[in-house]
Scaffold this active site. Structure first.
Site, PDB file in Angstrom:
ATOM      1  N   ARG A  76       0.145  -9.832  10.633  1.00  0.00           N
ATOM      2  CA  ARG A  76       1.462  -9.228  10.922  1.00  0.00           C
ATOM      3  C   ARG A  76       2.572 -10.234  10.681  1.00  0.00           C
ATOM      4  NH1 ARG A  76       0.271  -4.947   9.612  1.00  0.00           N
ATOM      5  NH2 ARG A  76      -1.644  -6.031   9.040  1.00  0.00           N
ATOM      6  N   LYS A  97       0.816  -1.202   0.000  1.00  0.00           N
ATOM      7  CA  LYS A  97       0.000   0.000   0.000  1.00  0.00           C
ATOM      8  C   LYS A  97       0.858   1.263   0.000  1.00  0.00           C
ATOM      9  CE  LYS A  97      -0.960   1.572   3.852  1.00  0.00           C
ATOM     10  NZ  LYS A  97      -1.420   1.908   5.218  1.00  0.00           N
ATOM     11  N   THR A  98       1.808   1.289   0.894  1.00  0.00           N
ATOM     12  CA  THR A  98       2.636   2.486   1.006  1.00  0.00           C
ATOM     13  C   THR A  98       3.448   2.690  -0.266  1.00  0.00           C
ATOM     14  OG1 THR A  98       2.772   2.027   3.352  1.00  0.00           O
ATOM     15  CG2 THR A  98       4.236   3.705   2.507  1.00  0.00           C
ATOM     16  N   ASP A 109      -4.283   8.450   3.562  1.00  0.00           N
ATOM     17  CA  ASP A 109      -3.818   7.136   4.000  1.00  0.00           C
ATOM     18  C   ASP A 109      -4.758   6.621   5.101  1.00  0.00           C
ATOM     19  OD1 ASP A 109      -2.206   4.947   4.164  1.00  0.00           O
ATOM     20  OD2 ASP A 109      -0.715   5.887   5.457  1.00  0.00           O
ATOM     21  N   GLU A 110      -4.899   5.342   5.231  1.00  0.00           N
ATOM     22  CA  GLU A 110      -5.714   4.736   6.302  1.00  0.00           C
ATOM     23  C   GLU A 110      -7.119   5.340   6.345  1.00  0.00           C
ATOM     24  OE1 GLU A 110      -4.510   2.200   7.659  1.00  0.00           O
ATOM     25  OE2 GLU A 110      -2.418   2.435   8.242  1.00  0.00           O
ATOM     26  N   GLN A 123      -9.190  -3.673   8.252  1.00  0.00           N
ATOM     27  CA  GLN A 123      -8.243  -3.264   9.287  1.00  0.00           C
ATOM     28  C   GLN A 123      -8.735  -2.050  10.063  1.00  0.00           C
ATOM     29  OE1 GLN A 123      -3.899  -3.691   8.518  1.00  0.00           O
ATOM     30  NE2 GLN A 123      -4.554  -4.044   6.408  1.00  0.00           N
TER      31      GLN A 123
END
Length: 788
Positions: free
Chosen positions: A630, A59-60, A246-247, A277
């Site tokens: 994770r 994503k980043t 973002d997010e 998430q």
DNA sequence: ACGAAGGGATTTTTT
DNA sequence: ATCCCTTCGT
């Protein structure tokens, strides 16, 4: 306080190193680095775009490449891009990665930052539109609560009924929903008996008097400005050619409205997020924002990033199955081309201490590769817990066996008492009007100025319409303070005069000034004379604080930044296993992850379910999803039959999330322990599909396990699957009445004293009074049937 | 004004 | 169990 002329965003960019024209001709080698979905997300520059980026899907990378591409293709200049994140860490990372992609420092991306940082910048420019001066101070939670407490006391309201903390929570909540005091809906206001809105209005009025804002105000004030000054809004709508978020799943209503207004200019908004998430509903995040993106922005391009680069297929399969139980998802199918690797491991333990012991041993074994897979370094491992109190068991254990660990999260550097005290001194030295800061340190160290003296000063200040510091000065000269306070407060006032003069003097070295303030005020001495064990650490922290000043030109600049950048990167190197909460782990990844404490009530958290019902449960499930995803190579889930909670032993059932794990991708481990293993897991196994299957497969073919099953059928207990609802099986509880003599494997014999919800209140002969889930005791006359 | 002892609560966390 | 905050006693 801030001289923002220097970084005035509109100006700065023009002279920045990235001239749009110069970039326009450049090739875009970074595009070759992307998979098709990522590439599509990067190249869809115009119009609304929703990038649904699953865990570990790059994503980043897509987001930063998109920014690079915007710049490189000449679509926008650096200062015409608005890119918002939630944390400073994310903002920092984004800046670094964009710079790296373009092979040069990105100067003049003034609008890449957190919501709050960007709002501070905007609000300083337009402060007067909401009745503030542009040098307003930003209160943190601590200041906020102290202020609210004053108001509550002043209003003659019972502090027990209206704890300041609770009120602050309510107000934050309202601010998250973009409700100013006049906009709080009647029904909501009524729920708090009108007192809530009254206090809210008083609080806002007081903030204005103090020329201060809290974190929520940063957004809310800017939103108000946008809503009431269309010219100002239009200016920014025009200016921000591209908006990136973002997010997005973590945005609250206020942030959503803010974004929607700004994006209405060019309609080039790209929101990145993952509805699976969303774990911050409890602090106002609205998953709905991401779910209805396409309605908000008709014609939006929706791009799904589904190729996962992080985890093995087993781990991915486990995570996918768990999250699949949630309703109303946008839906993604994560896949990977990695090799299978190890299955997700599941293990039950007798109690929390054994769980910690076992994980400690695993970590030791894994380091040497003795556990049969590649040797792992400790910093490749993490333990992710639901609630921070779970960390203690691990800390205790790791201290005894000397296993290096690092707790991530805890109280942050700038939140420590000594740091805040020191900062309060600096604040008053810089702005003598900062009443809250003055109030904080006027009697720290002790200057004989207790409640009464402080009230006198407050009164004097109010009566004369001056700051608290001036109020203090008046009291001293009017002799209104008693002996001890008179001299010392008088001295303090004089000291602040000197320090303030020096703070304004550009020739004054600010580091020396800071040291002088801390020493002359007696603050350092106070801690030197303190013999509590934490005093040396606090002195260390003060030294660090002074060291941090090196990065700033003056005290003012330092204070300005610290208000928003409250994180501390104290990575002292060294290989250590990380212990953190699941929330804290979002965005991180580790080769090996341990997920302990998967017990109903703890995880999913009972409170979450009680307060938010199904919505709460689903958020907990997303937390489970975040936890599992994770892990890169090895994921180990565990649960314990018994745990000490608030000093009391409590039994619990395995988490319902364990039932949701796909058995094909899970390996059930046999815990070490007494009676040939199977202890905790067998005792806990009641309703777990996994364990049931495992039993069939003879994994749990211990005598105890068989007897447990036999006992369950003879006693006609309800099958656990049926009892897996929001409330725990009550049939078992009702099998007992007060006075029954019972046996518990850990606590021995005792009598049922009462029934409390799903637990029996039992007075044990040896272990005292405990509350225990009925499933874990048997009638005393059947004690021989106990499977252990 | 200040320290000791009692009472209540205790998910998650950023800015 | 433990921490924090209020209250109480000196």
């Amino acid at each position: 306080m801030s001289n923002f002329a220097e970084d005035d965003a509109f100006e700065a960019a023009a002279s920045g190193s990235l001239s749009a024209r110069a970039m326009a001709a450049r090739p875009a080698p970074y595009l070759d680095d992307l998979n098709p979905a990522q590439r599509a997300a990067v190249e869809a520059l115009d119009g609304p775009v929703l990038m649904l980026a699953g865990a570990g899907t790059g994503k980043t990378k897509a987001l930063t490449t998109r920014i690079a591409h915007l710049l490189n293709s000449g679509k926008a200049r650096p200062n015409e891009i608005l890119a918002v994140t939630f944390t400073n860490k994310a903002a920092r990372e984004m800046k670094e990665r964009v710079a790296k992609l373009l092979g040069q420092t990105v100067e003049g991306m003034p609008w890449l930052g957190t919501f709050h940082a960007i709002c501070v910048k905007l609000l300083r420019r337009h402060a007067e539109l909401v009745g503030l001066k542009s040098n307003f101070t930003i209160l943190d939670t601590d200041d906020q609560i102290r202020l609210l407490k004053q108001l509550i006391v002043a209003a003659n309201i019972d502090e027990k009924r209206w704890p300041p903390r609770m009120l602050s929570g309510i107000i934050d909540n309202w601010k998250n929903r973009a409700w100013t005091p006049d906009k709080v809906p009647a029904a909501e206001a009524a729920a708090f008996n009108q007192r809530g809105t009254e206090l809210y209005a008083q609080y806002q009025a007081r903030l204005k008097e103090l020329n201060a804002v809290d974190f929520g105000d940063l957004l809310l004030h800017v939103l108000t400005i946008f809503q009431t000054h269309s010219d100002v809004l239009a200016q920014y709508q025009r200016w921000f050619r591209y908006v990136l978020v973002d997010e997005y799943q973590d945005t609250n209503v206020a942030q959503y409205l803010w974004l929607r207004l700004l994006a209405q200019g060019h309609r080039n908004i790209c929101c990145v997020g993952d509805d699976d998430q969303s774990i911050y509903g409890w602090r106002g995040a609205e998953v709905g924002n991401i779910l209805r993106f396409e309605k908000d922005f008709p014609g939006a391009t929706v791009i799904r990033l589904e190729q996962n680069y992080r985890s093995t297929p087993h781990i991915l399969a486990a995570a996918s199955r768990v999250i699949d139980a949630n309703e109303g998802r946008l839906g993604k199918t994560l896949w990977t081309d990695k090799n299978d690797g190890e299955k997700v491991r599941l293990i039950g333990h007798w109690d929390g201490e054994e769980e910690a012991r076992w994980i400690g041993e695993e970590l030791e074994a894994m380091q040497g590769g003795t556990r049969g897979q590649r040797p792992m370094n400790l910093d490749e491992c993490a333990i992710l817990v639901r609630a921070s109190h779970q960390m203690r068991a691990f800390e205790d254990r790791f201290l005894t066996i000397g296993l290096p660990y690092r707790v991530i999260g805890g109280p942050r550097f700038y939140e420590r008492m000594e740091i805040r005290d020191a900062m309060a001194y600096f604040r008053v030295a810089c702005s003598p009007d900062d009443d809250l800061a003055f109030e904080r340190i006027v009697n720290t160290p002790k200057r004989g100025a207790g409640d009464k003296a402080q009230q006198t000063m407050q009164r004097a200040a109010r009566a004369n319409g001056v700051s608290l510091l001036e109020g203090a000065r008046l009291c001293v000269s009017a002799g209104e303070l008693t002996g001890k306070a008179k001299g010392q407060v008088g001295a303090l006032v004089e000291q602040f005069d000197r320090w303030h003069a020096k703070a304004l003097d550009p020739k004054q070295n600010h580091i020396e000034l800071a040291e002088q303030i801390l020493d002359d005020s007696g603050y350092t001495t106070m801690w030197q004379n303190d013999k509590t064990p934490e005093a040396p650490g606090r002195l260390e922290n003060l030294k660090e604080l002074v060291k941090a000043l090196e990065n700033f030109e003056n005290l003012q600049g330092f204070l300005e930044h610290v208000a928003l950048i409250m994180d501390n990167e104290t990575d002292d190197g060294g290989a250590k296993v990380s212990i953190m909460t699941l929330h804290g782990a979002k965005g991180l990844e580790f080769p090996a992850v341990f997920l302990p404490g998967w017990e109903d009530g703890l995880f999913p958290s009972q409170r979450s379910m009680d307060e938010s019902g199904l919505k709460g449960l689903e958020e907990e499930r997303r937390l489970a999803y975040v936890g599992i995803t994770r892990a890169e190579e090895l994921c180990t889930i565990s649960f314990a039959a018994n745990r000490r909670v608030y000093g009391q032993w409590q039994s619990a059932l395995p988490s319902r999330f364990i039932d949701e794990l796909p058995e094909d991708h899970v390996e059930v481990l046999t815990p070490p322990g007494l009676y040939g293993g199977g202890y905790g897991a067998a005792g806990m196994g009641g309703g777990s599909t996994i364990v049931d299957r495992a039993a069939d497969a003879n994994v749990y073919n211990s005598p105890g396990w068989k007897r447990l099953q036999a006992r369950q059928s003879t006693r006609g207990m309800s099958q656990p699957q049926e009892s897996r609802n929001m409330t725990i099986d009550s049939t078992a509880v009702s099998a007992y009445t007060q006075g029954d003599r019972v046996f518990h494997t850990k606590f021995g014999y005792g009598y049922v004293m009462g029934i409390e919800g799903d637990k029996l209140d039992i007075e044990f002969e040896k272990a005292g009074s405990k509350k225990v889930v009925a499933k874990f005791v048997v009638a005393a006359d059947r004690a021989d049937d106990v499977p252990f």
